[in-house]
Design a protein around this motif. Structure first.
Motif, short mmCIF file in Angstrom:
data_model
loop_
_atom_site.label_atom_id
_atom_site.label_comp_id
_atom_site.label_asym_id
_atom_site.label_seq_id
_atom_site.Cartn_x
_atom_site.Cartn_y
_atom_site.Cartn_z
N ILE A 298 10.51 -7.39 -7.62
CA ILE A 298 10.66 -8.83 -7.76
C ILE A 298 10.86 -9.16 -9.24
O ILE A 298 10.27 -8.53 -10.12
CB ILE A 298 9.43 -9.56 -7.18
CG1 ILE A 298 9.64 -11.07 -7.16
CG2 ILE A 298 8.16 -9.20 -7.95
CD1 ILE A 298 8.60 -11.81 -6.31
N SER A 299 11.70 -10.15 -9.51
CA SER A 299 11.96 -10.56 -10.88
C SER A 299 10.81 -11.40 -11.42
O SER A 299 9.92 -11.82 -10.67
CB SER A 299 13.26 -11.37 -10.93
OG SER A 299 13.13 -12.55 -10.15
N LYS A 300 10.86 -11.67 -12.71
CA LYS A 300 9.78 -12.42 -13.37
C LYS A 300 9.58 -13.79 -12.73
O LYS A 300 8.46 -14.23 -12.52
CB LYS A 300 10.08 -12.56 -14.86
CG LYS A 300 8.98 -13.25 -15.66
CD LYS A 300 9.25 -13.18 -17.14
CE LYS A 300 8.08 -13.76 -17.93
NZ LYS A 300 8.29 -13.62 -19.40
N SER A 301 10.67 -14.44 -12.44
CA SER A 301 10.58 -15.79 -11.86
C SER A 301 10.26 -15.76 -10.37
O SER A 301 9.88 -16.78 -9.79
CB SER A 301 11.92 -16.51 -12.05
OG SER A 301 12.92 -15.88 -11.28
N GLY A 302 10.42 -14.59 -9.77
CA GLY A 302 10.23 -14.49 -8.32
C GLY A 302 11.46 -14.83 -7.52
O GLY A 302 11.46 -14.74 -6.29
N GLY A 303 12.54 -15.19 -8.21
CA GLY A 303 13.72 -15.63 -7.52
C GLY A 303 14.62 -14.52 -7.01
O GLY A 303 15.52 -14.76 -6.20
N ASN A 304 14.36 -13.31 -7.47
CA ASN A 304 15.19 -12.18 -7.05
C ASN A 304 14.30 -11.07 -6.53
O ASN A 304 13.38 -10.64 -7.22
CB ASN A 304 16.01 -11.68 -8.24
CG ASN A 304 16.89 -10.51 -7.88
OD1 ASN A 304 16.49 -9.35 -8.01
ND2 ASN A 304 18.08 -10.81 -7.40
N THR A 305 14.56 -10.64 -5.31
CA THR A 305 13.78 -9.56 -4.70
C THR A 305 14.70 -8.50 -4.13
O THR A 305 15.85 -8.78 -3.76
CB THR A 305 12.87 -10.07 -3.57
OG1 THR A 305 13.67 -10.74 -2.59
CG2 THR A 305 11.83 -11.05 -4.11
N ASN A 306 14.20 -7.29 -4.07
CA ASN A 306 14.93 -6.16 -3.48
C ASN A 306 13.99 -5.34 -2.63
O ASN A 306 12.80 -5.22 -2.96
CB ASN A 306 15.52 -5.26 -4.58
CG ASN A 306 16.51 -5.99 -5.46
OD1 ASN A 306 16.14 -6.48 -6.52
ND2 ASN A 306 17.74 -6.09 -5.01
N TYR A 307 14.53 -4.77 -1.55
CA TYR A 307 13.72 -3.98 -0.63
C TYR A 307 14.44 -2.70 -0.24
O TYR A 307 15.67 -2.66 -0.14
CB TYR A 307 13.43 -4.76 0.65
CG TYR A 307 12.61 -6.00 0.43
CD1 TYR A 307 13.22 -7.23 0.21
CD2 TYR A 307 11.21 -5.94 0.42
CE1 TYR A 307 12.47 -8.37 -0.01
CE2 TYR A 307 10.45 -7.09 0.21
CZ TYR A 307 11.08 -8.30 0.00
OH TYR A 307 10.33 -9.42 -0.21
N ALA A 308 13.65 -1.67 0.01
CA ALA A 308 14.21 -0.47 0.60
C ALA A 308 14.61 -0.79 2.04
O ALA A 308 13.98 -1.62 2.71
CB ALA A 308 13.17 0.65 0.60
N ASP A 309 15.65 -0.14 2.51
CA ASP A 309 16.12 -0.39 3.88
C ASP A 309 15.02 -0.13 4.90
O ASP A 309 14.93 -0.81 5.93
CB ASP A 309 17.33 0.49 4.20
CG ASP A 309 18.58 0.04 3.47
OD1 ASP A 309 19.52 0.84 3.37
OD2 ASP A 309 18.61 -1.11 2.99
N SER A 310 14.16 0.83 4.61
CA SER A 310 13.12 1.23 5.56
C SER A 310 12.05 0.16 5.77
O SER A 310 11.30 0.23 6.75
CB SER A 310 12.46 2.53 5.10
OG SER A 310 11.90 2.38 3.81
N VAL A 311 11.98 -0.83 4.86
CA VAL A 311 10.93 -1.85 4.98
C VAL A 311 11.47 -3.25 5.14
O VAL A 311 10.70 -4.21 5.33
CB VAL A 311 9.96 -1.80 3.78
CG1 VAL A 311 9.40 -0.39 3.59
CG2 VAL A 311 10.63 -2.29 2.50
N LYS A 312 12.79 -3.41 5.06
CA LYS A 312 13.39 -4.75 5.20
C LYS A 312 12.99 -5.38 6.52
O LYS A 312 13.04 -4.75 7.58
CB LYS A 312 14.91 -4.65 5.10
CG LYS A 312 15.43 -4.55 3.69
CD LYS A 312 16.95 -4.49 3.65
CE LYS A 312 17.46 -4.35 2.24
NZ LYS A 312 18.93 -4.21 2.20
N GLY A 313 12.61 -6.65 6.43
CA GLY A 313 12.21 -7.37 7.64
C GLY A 313 10.74 -7.19 8.00
O GLY A 313 10.22 -7.92 8.86
N ARG A 314 10.09 -6.23 7.38
CA ARG A 314 8.66 -5.98 7.66
C ARG A 314 7.77 -6.25 6.45
O ARG A 314 6.64 -6.72 6.62
CB ARG A 314 8.46 -4.53 8.11
CG ARG A 314 9.23 -4.15 9.37
CD ARG A 314 8.83 -2.76 9.87
NE ARG A 314 9.12 -1.71 8.89
CZ ARG A 314 8.21 -0.87 8.40
NH1 ARG A 314 6.93 -0.98 8.77
NH2 ARG A 314 8.55 0.06 7.53
#
Length: 116
Positions: free
Chosen positions: A51-67
């Protein structure tokens, strides 16, 4: 210098939920990105979420997306990882990362075990 302390790990049944916390201290203004990684026995360390400093940008591994969901409370200097619909393959030591310009800082890790 940045210090990180994780908490919230434990034993949970498949399908259950946990919320991990990572409290940062020290030169926290230098942190521009925080993330979670995990390490399971016999496997390489795996990126989970960031997650970015502002919280506005997030990234996830495919294995955990949606969970899984990562969030950040700037007032509490804390990053969270909400983990839902946990699976046995999510079992690992979860570590928090704080990234500054020129340095990465790691916490000590917290164990998550998903088992019936």
């Amino acid at each position: 210098q940045v210090q990180l302390v994780e908490s919230g790990g434990g034993l949970v049944q498949p399908g259950g939920s946990l919320r991990l916390s990572c409290v940062a201290s020290g030169n926290i203004d230098s942190i521009y990105r925080m993330g979670w990684y995990r390490l399971a026995p016999g496997k390489e360390r795996e990126f989970v979420a960031a997650i970015s400093k502002s919280g506005g940008n997030t990234n996830y591994a495919d294995s955990v997306k949606g969970r899984f969901s990562i969030s950040r409370d700037m007032a509490k200097n804390t990053a969270y990882l909400q983990m839902n619909s946990l699976k046995p393959e999510d079992s690992a030591v979860y570590s928090c990362l704080a990234r500054t310009t020129g340095n990465d800082y790691w916490g000590q890790g917290t164990q998550v075990t998903v088992s019936s």
